[in-house]
Structures are given as C-alpha cells and as structure tokens.
Scaffold this active site. Structure first.
Site, PDB file in Angstrom:
ATOM      1  CB  SER A  13      -0.675   0.408   1.638  1.00 25.66           C
ATOM      2  OG  SER A  13      -1.531   1.287   1.237  1.00 25.66           O
ATOM      3  CB  THR A  60      -7.363  -1.375   1.311  1.00 30.48           C
ATOM      4  OG1 THR A  60      -7.244  -2.246   0.268  1.00 30.48           O
ATOM      5  CG2 THR A  60      -6.188  -2.338   2.126  1.00 30.48           C
ATOM      6  CE  LYS A  64     -11.667  -0.681  -0.866  1.00 32.22           C
ATOM      7  NZ  LYS A  64     -12.044   0.053  -2.156  1.00 32.22           N
ATOM      8  CG  ASP A 100     -13.258   3.207  -3.197  1.00 28.96           C
ATOM      9  OD1 ASP A 100     -12.024   3.858  -2.818  1.00 28.96           O
ATOM     10  OD2 ASP A 100     -13.113   1.832  -3.403  1.00 28.96           O
ATOM     11  N   GLY A 124     -17.593  -4.494 -15.425  1.00 30.38           N
ATOM     12  CA  GLY A 124     -17.442  -5.611 -14.367  1.00 30.38           C
ATOM     13  C   GLY A 124     -18.974  -4.705 -13.326  1.00 30.38           C
ATOM     14  CB  ILE A 209     -10.748   1.510 -10.819  1.00 30.45           C
ATOM     15  CG1 ILE A 209     -10.755   0.344 -10.725  1.00 30.45           C
ATOM     16  CG2 ILE A 209     -11.705   2.310 -11.327  1.00 30.45           C
ATOM     17  CD1 ILE A 209     -11.302  -0.525  -9.675  1.00 30.45           C
ATOM     18  N   GLY A 232      -5.950   4.088 -13.003  1.00 27.78           N
ATOM     19  CA  GLY A 232      -6.955   4.826 -10.957  1.00 27.78           C
ATOM     20  C   GLY A 232      -6.047   5.454 -10.365  1.00 27.78           C
ATOM     21  CD  GLN A 239      -8.559   5.951  -1.864  1.00 26.12           C
ATOM     22  OE1 GLN A 239      -9.494   5.558  -0.630  1.00 26.12           O
ATOM     23  NE2 GLN A 239      -7.094   5.408  -1.586  1.00 26.12           N
TER      24      GLN A 239
END
Length: 265
Positions: A13, A60, A64, A100, A124, A209, A232, A239
């Site tokens: 991250s 994350t 979530k 998001d 998706g 994204i 993304g 975000q």
C-alpha cells in the site's frame, strides 16, 4: 492524531507515504501506518484499533464488506455499494463511508469535463463498479451501461442502469464516450484484457481503476490505437483526499499527495 489503512496483504500500500506526505505539507503532526489484519484476526478489529489509539482508518481488500457489522453507522453511499473504505472514530463511535466513487469521479472530471453528456460503459459488476455507477449517476444524464461476463451478478443491483453481457458490449463498443474497467483483469501480473477493443471509436476515453501497473493491458491496447487513456491514480489520490477531509474537516494538499505517489511508482 493517528490514522491507518487495514487490509491483507498490506505491505504494497502507498497510502502511508501519501498521507504522511500530506500531513508534512500541512505541518500536521498526525501519522498514518499500514496494519495487516488477516481474515482470522478480523473478529479482534475493535481491540486492534483501540490499542493503536486511531482517530480513523481506511479499509482495503479484502475487508471492505467485512468491516460493516463492526460499525455504528454507515453513510448512504456505503449502504448502496455494500462496502466501506473509510472509518471515522468520534467519541468512541465508528462511522463508515465509501469515498471510492467520489474519488474516481473527481479524477475523471479532470480529463473529461463534459461528463454530463457522456455515454459510459462500465466493465464488471462488483463492488467497485457499483460504487462508481452510484456516484456517476449524480452527474451523467444518459443512462449508464454495465457489462459483465455473468448477467446473474446483477441480481444484487438495484440501480437504474442498462445491464448487458460482455459480448453485447463488444458489439456496441463504438457508441460509448468513456469505457471504464473495474475488473481485476490487468492487475499485477494478470495480462488478461476483459473485452476486445476492435470496435472502439477513436475518440473514446478508456479508463481503468487500477494504477499498478501504471498502464494495464487494456490501456496499452487503447493507447496503441490512438485513444486517450486514464488510469486509477486519480481515484487513489482523491479517495484518500476525501478520507482526510472526513477525518479532519480540513482540505488536503492534493498535489503533494499525487506527486508522492508518482515518485513511488
């Protein structure tokens, strides 16, 4: 104040470097760390966060949805999407948000200002797709179209959108102004491209994204055809910026956040 991101795995991250750079730019003594919490440990989430003395945290993959039963309340966006990525802790109360969608749309408007009149295809039908669709509906006049491999996946959708198969999307590709990939195809070492771009109009903006890799296979193909592309990175930065605003009530130093992430990529 102390903040964090929780997930599993979490060592990849870039949230800590991004948020800590923002704190530094604002002369804010707050700190931000990454906390790895496995699925097996998750029932201890309240104790873990309390021990860390956090004022808020990001959530994350893969937590979530899992976080929701532990929250005292969630905002409307989280209810619609069924997922939370930001938690504010106030007087011991845990409040969940999903930033998001607003993060993605804020970034998209920078590269496609005429969003209001755009015909948009989202690839998706998972949580990310639902979050983006819910936020985009606030700005876009034409009805959004969502394409998924399995139409059965739409059974949990209650949004007023067009729902089609990927095959149908391939055949009608030329009618869209923006195509957004929200599937994991192209992420990390995955080289899959979810849809054939042969029918793509040359003006269509192709967006993903994902920001690692910086150009996913679908973006590489679109760029090679001469189409404008958008990854993304903006979604990730905005975000995070919105999370900071929720926690502190202050405006973040967005350019510092973006520059820091770009440097680490």
């Amino acid at each position: 104040m102390k903040y964090a991101v929780i997930g599993h795995p979490i060592d990849h991250s870039l949230s800590p470097v991004m948020h800590n750079a923002n704190f530094k730019a604002l002369n804010d003594p707050s700190s931000y760390e990454a906390i790895d919490i496995s699925e097996e440990q998750f029932h201890l989430i309240r104790e873990i966060i309390k021990d860390k003395e956090l004022s808020g945290f990001n959530v994350t993959i893969p937590h979530k949805e899992r976080i929701i039963p532990f929250l005292d309340e969630i905002d409307d966006q989280s209810k619609t999407v069924g997922a939370v990525n930001t938690v504010k802790i106030e007087n011991g109360k845990w409040i969940g948000y999903n930033t998001d969608g607003i993060g993605y749309v804020t970034g998209l408007k920078q590269v496609y200002p005429d969003l209001e009149n755009a015909y948009i295809l989202i690839l998706g039908a998972g949580g990310a797709s639902k979050g983006l669709a819910n936020e985009l509906r606030k700005y876009v006049q034409p009805r959004l179209t969502i394409a998924n491999r399995s139409i059965k996946r739409f059974e949990s959708w209650h949004l007023d959108v067009n729902k089609i198969s990927l095959q149908e999307a391939e055949n009608t590709l030329s009618q869209y102004d923006i195509i957004i990939n929200t599937t994991p195809a192209g992420m990390n070492e995955n080289k899959e491209v979810i849809i054939n771009l042969d029918n793509l109009d040359e003006q269509t903006l192709v967006s993903d994204i994902v920001y690692v890799p910086f150009k996913t296979p679908i973006l590489e193909i679109a760029e090679s055809r001469g189409n404008p592309i958008h990854n993304g990175l903006d979604m990730f930065v905005y975000q995070g910026a919105e999370s900071f605003r929720i926690w502190t009530g202050n405006l973040p130093h967005i350019q510092t956040m973006k520059d820091t992430v770009l440097k680490h990529l």
